[in-house]
Design an enzyme around this catalytic site. Structure first.
Site, short mmCIF file in Angstrom:
data_model
loop_
_atom_site.label_atom_id
_atom_site.label_comp_id
_atom_site.label_asym_id
_atom_site.label_seq_id
_atom_site.Cartn_x
_atom_site.Cartn_y
_atom_site.Cartn_z
N LYS A 1 43.89 38.33 29.90
CA LYS A 1 44.25 38.79 28.57
C LYS A 1 45.54 39.61 28.57
O LYS A 1 46.47 39.35 27.81
CB LYS A 1 43.09 39.63 28.04
CG LYS A 1 43.32 40.34 26.76
CD LYS A 1 42.06 41.09 26.37
CE LYS A 1 41.74 42.21 27.35
NZ LYS A 1 42.21 43.52 26.90
N THR A 2 45.59 40.59 29.46
CA THR A 2 46.77 41.45 29.52
C THR A 2 47.98 40.67 30.00
O THR A 2 49.10 40.87 29.53
CB THR A 2 46.50 42.64 30.47
OG1 THR A 2 45.27 43.24 30.11
CG2 THR A 2 47.60 43.67 30.36
N ASP B 1 46.24 44.72 21.15
CA ASP B 1 45.32 44.53 22.27
C ASP B 1 43.91 44.93 21.83
O ASP B 1 43.74 45.79 20.98
CB ASP B 1 45.80 45.44 23.42
CG ASP B 1 45.05 45.17 24.72
OD1 ASP B 1 44.57 44.04 24.91
OD2 ASP B 1 44.97 46.09 25.55
N GLU B 2 42.89 44.34 22.41
CA GLU B 2 41.49 44.69 22.10
C GLU B 2 41.21 44.68 20.60
O GLU B 2 40.61 45.61 20.05
CB GLU B 2 41.14 46.08 22.67
CG GLU B 2 41.37 46.24 24.15
CD GLU B 2 40.22 45.72 25.00
OE1 GLU B 2 39.38 44.95 24.50
OE2 GLU B 2 40.18 46.10 26.19
N GLN C 1 33.02 41.50 23.66
CA GLN C 1 33.18 42.78 24.35
C GLN C 1 33.35 43.93 23.36
O GLN C 1 33.87 44.97 23.70
CB GLN C 1 34.37 42.71 25.30
CG GLN C 1 34.13 41.75 26.45
CD GLN C 1 35.27 41.77 27.44
OE1 GLN C 1 35.50 42.75 28.13
NE2 GLN C 1 36.00 40.67 27.52
N ARG D 1 31.88 42.55 34.90
CA ARG D 1 32.78 43.39 35.71
C ARG D 1 32.73 42.96 37.17
O ARG D 1 33.57 43.35 37.98
CB ARG D 1 32.39 44.88 35.65
CG ARG D 1 32.41 45.54 34.28
CD ARG D 1 33.69 45.34 33.57
NE ARG D 1 33.62 44.21 32.65
CZ ARG D 1 34.68 43.62 32.14
NH1 ARG D 1 35.88 44.01 32.46
NH2 ARG D 1 34.55 42.60 31.31
#
Length: 739
Positions: free
Chosen positions: A35-36, A219-220, A250, A603
DNA sequence: AGGACGGTAGTTTTT
DNA sequence: CTACCGTCCT
């Protein structure tokens, strides 16, 4: 950098996401899908391939950490090309806009930002002034309600009053907001709210920013609340080039006002949205992903994603069913030790996650007993410490003498014999005249000549005037001294060091913290007080916690978002813990608990350990538990059940409440005596007066060894660090000689 | 102003 | 059970 270089390390989905045309873009990125990477490459692509000026780009994140990370990675791609870009957290971007546009607001540009403590003290004051019973309506719960209303952009007068409590909240909300404005203060929510309203209500301001920000990246996105969504909508209103990255699955901050339905709203509000799914995962084994998917697939209102990896299936998910939570924590500790010693895991690659902070206690005890290093994430906050808050309050007061919260905090610290009565009288008097306490305080400096002198109590007035003249002096120095010198001067004037630095170690620590603030102030000499105070308010202390790669990480599932670990333990996968008991009666909240579990699972890179206990310490004694409903969703063939307790008759996860009453009885029998089949007492491996060696502490003498709870506990006096109590099974002691 | 007592609540916490 | 807060007492 040319387009080829920029795209060479991306998969086809990522390339598509980076190079897609302008207009609204929604990138739904599964965990570990880069994503980043996509976001940073998109920024680099906009600038270096499409030729967009950085000045025309706005990038917003939720955390400072994310903002820094993105900044670092973009600079890595296109060095020296970011001049003029506006990038930061929602709150810092808003703070900047508000400072600049203060003329449109009920506050001035030197406003202060109130943190939770400050907010609570304003709520308490408002509650008292309105004669509301604090017992019946807890200030913290009122504050919470106010915050949610602000996130939803609802004004007090717009509230729907469905209960008496709503009415109480409405009254307090109204008062609270007045106090903030009169203190020239905003809270975290106001930063977003004021900005959203400003853009909504002032067309000239809206157009200015909407024109400047030709491209907006977020973002997010799933964590945005209504205020954030609204301000984004207005900022993107001109160009419609809004690029949002997120994952509904998430979204774990609903309780703070985040609304992942913004993802659906986005598609409705921005017709022609390009939607791109990132489904290739670079983090976990297929087994972990399958387990995660089985858990999350039961949620509604989401875009189904088929996460896949090229990494292979890997190990099964371990499920351990312990007798009770103490044993569960010991198991985790022991397994962690095994991973480190046998499988060569670095301790820093291991994390233990849990639903609530309170759960860390047993884990910590187990780790201490076994002499294993661990670090706790998010325990004590630097900026939350009393002395740090005191020092900042002094600075804030000088920056903005209207700030009564800061005034109240420092006026009697160190003690100046200005008690609560005097302070209350001062504030009440000031409010009657429609001014701030600070104003009166500064006027009292003239002595009996002051028009207000006679209205203060005889004893208090001199002391108030004394403090007033101090403040006056500092205000005059403000223009000439640097922040550091000013702060030093203030601390010397009030003898703050003498106040906190007693003989104890704690006192030393406290002064050390103050020195840390001074050091930080020094870094802001150039940028000035506004910037310094803003960063104190908005920059958390996530990265002031030193990295400890040699320690196992313990953290809540919430805190785990965005991180990854080689091995992940999820502790306490029981009903009422995960999902939490408070979420059981609300389907929306249950879905969020499910997402929380999903975040935890995803994770893990290689190994995932889930554990639960058949008995768990409740508030009083032990309670029997049921396995988390989420466990049922994980296909059995992905699991390796390692529990050693009771029958696995019902469903293999330990007791399950099919015939609850009968089960319970059975469990009580189990409980007393605790071990129906007495565990074989292991023999003592170490005896007193044996010379032993430990991997990290070197050599020492065994003082005593005995069996406790079925484990051999050894007391060793090490040459290096003295007495330690260790578990023989875990400590890795080797016998050198016997006396 | 600080200590002792009693009552009460007891998720998660990017800013 | 405990940790925190508020109140009361000295």
């Amino acid at each position: 950098m040319n387009a080829m270089d920029l795209l060479k390390d991306l998969n086809p989905q990522q390339v598509k996401a980076v190079t897609t045309g302008t207009g609204p873009v929604l990138v739904l990125a599964g965990p570990g899908s880069g994503k980043t990477r996509v976001l940073t490459h998109r920024m680099a692509y906009l600038i270096s391939v499409m030729g967009i000026r950085p000045y025309n780009i706005l990038t917003v994140t939720f955390t400072n950490k994310a903002a820094r990370e993105i900044d670092k990675r973009v600079r890595n791609l296109i060095p020296n090309d970011l001049q003029g870009i506006l990038m930061g957290t929602f709150h810092s971007v808003c703070a900047r806009i508000l400072r600049y546009e203060a003329a449109h607001l009920p506050i001035t540009a030197n406003y202060v930002i109130y943190d939770d403590d400050d907010q609570l003290s304003v709520v308490k004051r408002s509650v008292r002034e309105l004669n509301i019973d604090e017992k019946l309506y807890k200030p913290s719960s009122i504050l919470n309600a106010i915050s949610l209303l602000k996130n939803d952009m609802i004004r007090p007068e717009q509230m729907t009053i469905k209960s008496y409590k709503d009415g109480v909240v409405q009254k307090v909300f109204d008062r609270y907001q007045q106090v903030l404005i009169s203190n020239n203060a905003v809270d975290f929510d106001d930063l977003l709210l004021y900005t959203a309203r400003l853009l909504e209500e002032a067309p000239e301001v809206r157009e200015k920013y909407a024109r400047r920000f030709e491209h907006i990246l977020v973002d997010e996105f799933q964590d945005t609340n209504i205020a954030q969504y609204t301000l984004l909508r207005h900022l993107a209103g001109e160009n419609h080039n809004i690029y949002v990255v997120g994952d509904e699955d998430q979204s774990i901050y609903r309780w703070r006002g985040a609304d992942y339905h913004n993802v659906e709203r986005f598609e409705a509000d921005f017709p022609g949205t390009t939607k791109i799914l990132l489904e290739q995962n670079y983090r976990s084994t297929q087994t972990v992903l399958d387990a995660a998917r089985a858990v999350i697939d039961r949620n509604r209102h989401r875009t189904p994603k088929a996460l896949f990896t090229e990494r292979g299936s890997g190990e099964k998910v371990h499920l351990y069913v312990a007798r009770d939570d103490r044993q569960e924590s010991e198991y985790i500790c022991q397994k962690a030790a095994e991973l480190i010693n046998k499988l060569r895991f670095k301790a820093g690659e291991i994390a233990i996650m849990y639903r609530t902070n309170a759960q860390s206690r047993l884990l910590e005890e187990a780790f201490i007993k076994a002499a294993m290093k661990y670090k706790l994430v998010g325990a004590q906050r630097f900026y939350g410490r009393r002395e740090v808050k005191d020092v900042i309050a002094y600075l804030r007061l000088v920056h903005n003498p209207s700030d009564e919260v800061s005034l109240a905090r420092v006026i009697n610290v160190p003690q100046r014999k200005i008690g609560d009565t005097t302070l209350q009288a001062l504030m009440e008097y000031a409010h009657q005249l429609g001014v701030n306490a600070g104003t009166i305080l500064l006027d009292l400096v003239q002595g009996p000549a002051s028009a207000h002198w006679q209205y203060m109590s005889k004893g208090g007035v001199n002391r108030l005037a004394d403090f007033g003249s101090r403040l006056q002096e500092w205000l005059e120095l403000k223009g000439t001294l640097t922040i550091t010198s000013l702060l030093q001067k203030m601390l010397e004037d009030v003898e703050y060091r003498q106040y906190i630095e007693d003989e104890t170690e704690e006192g030393q620590d406290r002064w050390g913290n103050v020195e840390e603030v001074l050091r930080l102030a020094y870094e802001y000499e150039q940028q000035g007080m506004d910037a310094f105070l803003e960063s104190l308010a908005l920059v958390g202390d996530q990265d002031t916690i030193p990295d400890a790669p040699e320690a196992v990480t313990m953290l809540t599932l919430h805190a785990a978002k965005g991180l990854e670990f080689g091995a992940v333990f999820i502790y306490g996968v029981d009903e009422k813990v995960l999902p939490h008991s408070r979420s059981l009666d609300d389907p929306e909240e249950l879905e969020e608990e499910r997402r929380l579990f999903y975040v935890g699972i995803t994770r893990a890179k290689d190994q995932l350990y889930l554990s639960r206990a058949e008995f768990r310490g409740g508030y009083g004694g032990m309670d029997t538990t049921d396995p988390s409903r989420f466990l049922e969703d994980i296909p059995r063939d992905l699991l390796k059940v390692e529990g050693q307790h009771r029958s696995y008759s019902s469903n293999g996860y330990g007791s399950y409440s099919r015939s609850n009453r009968q089960e319970k009885q059975e469990q009580y029998i189990w409980k007393s005596p605790p071990n129906t089949v007495p565990l074989k007492q292991p023999e003592l491996r170490y005896k007193a007066n044996t010379r032993v060696s430990h991997p990290s502490w070197g050599e020492g003498w065994v003082l005593e060894s005995r069996i406790m709870d079925g484990d051999e506990v050894v007391d060793v006096s090490f040459d290096s660090i003295g007495l330690k109590r260790l578990l023989a099974n875990l400590a890795g002691l080797t016998v050198i000689e016997k006396k």
